[in-house]
Design a protein around this motif. Structure first.
Motif, PDB file in Angstrom:
ATOM      1  N   ALA A 134       0.522  -1.494   0.036  1.00  6.99           N
ATOM      2  CA  ALA A 134       0.287   0.382  -0.099  1.00  6.99           C
ATOM      3  C   ALA A 134       0.926   1.146  -0.165  1.00  6.99           C
ATOM      4  O   ALA A 134       0.628   2.152  -0.894  1.00  6.99           O
ATOM      5  CB  ALA A 134      -0.910   0.155   1.565  1.00  6.99           C
ATOM      6  N   LEU A 138       0.843   4.106  -3.010  1.00 11.72           N
ATOM      7  CA  LEU A 138       0.849   5.908  -2.007  1.00 11.72           C
ATOM      8  C   LEU A 138       2.282   6.364  -2.926  1.00 11.72           C
ATOM      9  O   LEU A 138       2.060   7.896  -3.787  1.00 11.72           O
ATOM     10  CB  LEU A 138       0.092   5.603  -1.425  1.00 11.72           C
ATOM     11  N   SER A 158      -4.471   0.656   6.643  1.00 16.15           N
ATOM     12  CA  SER A 158      -4.813   1.879   6.629  1.00 16.15           C
ATOM     13  C   SER A 158      -3.757   3.016   7.092  1.00 16.15           C
ATOM     14  O   SER A 158      -3.529   2.552   7.698  1.00 16.15           O
ATOM     15  CB  SER A 158      -6.322   1.846   7.472  1.00 16.15           C
ATOM     16  N   LEU A 173      -7.557   6.453   3.976  1.00 16.02           N
ATOM     17  CA  LEU A 173      -7.347   5.251   3.007  1.00 16.02           C
ATOM     18  C   LEU A 173      -7.207   3.801   3.317  1.00 16.02           C
ATOM     19  O   LEU A 173      -5.617   3.908   3.958  1.00 16.02           O
ATOM     20  CB  LEU A 173      -6.100   5.564   1.768  1.00 16.02           C
ATOM     21  N   SER A 174      -8.096   3.500   2.752  1.00 15.97           N
ATOM     22  CA  SER A 174      -8.178   2.149   3.304  1.00 15.97           C
ATOM     23  C   SER A 174      -7.747   1.213   2.100  1.00 15.97           C
ATOM     24  O   SER A 174      -8.042   1.372   1.656  1.00 15.97           O
ATOM     25  CB  SER A 174      -8.953   1.316   3.569  1.00 15.97           C
ATOM     26  N   PHE A 175      -7.164  -0.082   2.414  1.00  7.73           N
ATOM     27  CA  PHE A 175      -6.599  -0.202   0.944  1.00  7.73           C
ATOM     28  C   PHE A 175      -7.778  -2.113   1.415  1.00  7.73           C
ATOM     29  O   PHE A 175      -6.946  -3.169   2.888  1.00  7.73           O
ATOM     30  CB  PHE A 175      -4.912  -0.851   1.085  1.00  7.73           C
ATOM     31  N   VAL A 182      -4.066  -5.910  -4.671  1.00  7.97           N
ATOM     32  CA  VAL A 182      -5.215  -5.188  -3.879  1.00  7.97           C
ATOM     33  C   VAL A 182      -5.754  -5.016  -5.134  1.00  7.97           C
ATOM     34  O   VAL A 182      -5.972  -4.973  -5.801  1.00  7.97           O
ATOM     35  CB  VAL A 182      -4.219  -3.302  -4.114  1.00  7.97           C
ATOM     36  N   VAL A 185      -9.780   0.420  -3.146  1.00  6.32           N
ATOM     37  CA  VAL A 185      -9.238   1.459  -2.245  1.00  6.32           C
ATOM     38  C   VAL A 185     -10.440   2.500  -1.643  1.00  6.32           C
ATOM     39  O   VAL A 185     -10.682   2.725  -2.860  1.00  6.32           O
ATOM     40  CB  VAL A 185      -7.916   2.035  -2.957  1.00  6.32           C
ATOM     41  N   SER A 186     -10.469   2.872  -0.848  1.00  9.63           N
ATOM     42  CA  SER A 186     -11.554   4.052  -0.672  1.00  9.63           C
ATOM     43  C   SER A 186     -10.794   5.080   0.402  1.00  9.63           C
ATOM     44  O   SER A 186      -9.833   4.316   1.853  1.00  9.63           O
ATOM     45  CB  SER A 186     -12.239   3.093   0.089  1.00  9.63           C
ATOM     46  N   ARG A 189      -8.959  11.559   0.493  1.00 10.99           N
ATOM     47  CA  ARG A 189      -7.747  11.498   0.163  1.00 10.99           C
ATOM     48  C   ARG A 189      -7.632  13.629   0.326  1.00 10.99           C
ATOM     49  O   ARG A 189      -8.060  13.368   0.807  1.00 10.99           O
ATOM     50  CB  ARG A 189      -7.543  11.685  -1.566  1.00 10.99           C
TER      51      ARG A 189
END
Length: 272
Positions: A134, A138, A158, A173-175, A182, A185-186, A189
């Motif tokens: 994750a 990013l 997260s 952001l949660s993965f 993956v 992603v939600s 941001r």
């Protein structure tokens, strides 16, 4: 005058000047360390009057982060999304909602900062660990982030977005991982363009500890030890596509956590 003699005189003058500058720097360092030590001793005494001890690192004076206004930039947004789901095409859904269809997945981003992303199976395989995967995604997108908690699960992690290296506590952001990659992603941001605001009068770490003592005495917050005092932000979406980053101080104690607004001194988050 002989040129060699003149050269020796000039070198001597330069050496004396360098020694003077070095002495000034060393003196400033000594005075700074003395000031920090005296500040820590004063804070320790004030806290002890209320029956509170503190980790030495929590008493180290720290400046307050800069206040920012963030603005959504659709061109930057598209570049960021394309780093995550492959070369993407944007579709305006109205209401400041844009969806993106890429070569490796789909995404939808809103003017509130919320996003939802679905990646194709195998588009972002786990390498090392779920957390490292994750973080790597990013970084690829140019998004600064730090883990919300260290002990992450293998199928869900997260990360808290950061600004100037400080966490934005409500931009997370949660993965979700399925089948070793993956899949979703939600979360929320940070917008794309940052403009610094007037940060005069914001509380530094020393001032916020004095404010903390006021909360202890006046509002009934009970603790016996301060574990850490760290700077961060809370994001507030003023209007669609624009947000304010308000500096806050997060104080972790043995009985709970206080989050204090560096401008108003109000308790923004409390767990006790």
């Amino acid at each position: 005058m002989d040129s060699r003699k003149l050269e020796r005189i000039l070198i001597g003058i330069l050496l004396l000047l360098n020694l003077f500058l070095l002495s000034a720097v060393l003196l400033d360092g000594i005075q700074d360390r003395r000031s920090r030590r005296e500040t820590a001793q004063t804070l320790t005494a004030l806290l002890e009057e209320s029956g509170i001890t503190a980790d030495a690192r929590a008493l180290t004076p720290r400046a307050c982060p800069t206040k920012y206004t963030l603005t959504r930039d659709l061109a930057s947004e598209k570049r960021i999304v394309s780093k995550l789901i492959g070369s993407a095409e944007a579709f305006d859904r109205g209401g400041n909602i844009f969806s993106y269809v890429g070569t490796k997945g789909k995404a939808q981003l809103r003017g509130s900062g919320e996003l939802d992303m679905l990646l194709d199976t195998g588009a972002a395989p786990v390498r090392g660990s779920a957390m490292r995967t994750a973080q790597r995604l990013l970084r690829r997108a140019g998004i600064g982030a730090t883990p919300v908690e260290e002990g992450a699960a293998a199928d869900a992690v997260s990360l808290c977005c950061t600004c100037d290296g400080c966490p934005v506590y409500n931009a997370v952001l949660s993965f979700d991982f399925v089948g070793g990659s993956v899949r979703m992603v939600s979360g929320t941001r940070l917008f794309d363009t940052a403009a610094a605001e007037d940060s005069t009068g914001l509380m530094d770490s020393v001032s916020v500890l004095v404010r903390f003592l006021g909360i202890v005495r006046d509002e009934g917050f009970i603790c016996s030890r301060i574990e850490s005092v760290t700077p961060g932000y809370l994001q507030t979406v003023a209007r669609s596509g624009e947000a304010e980053l308000a500096p806050v101080w997060r104080i972790v104690t043995d009985t709970g956590v206080l989050m204090i607004d560096a401008e108003t001194g109000k308790t923004e988050g409390r767990l006790s």
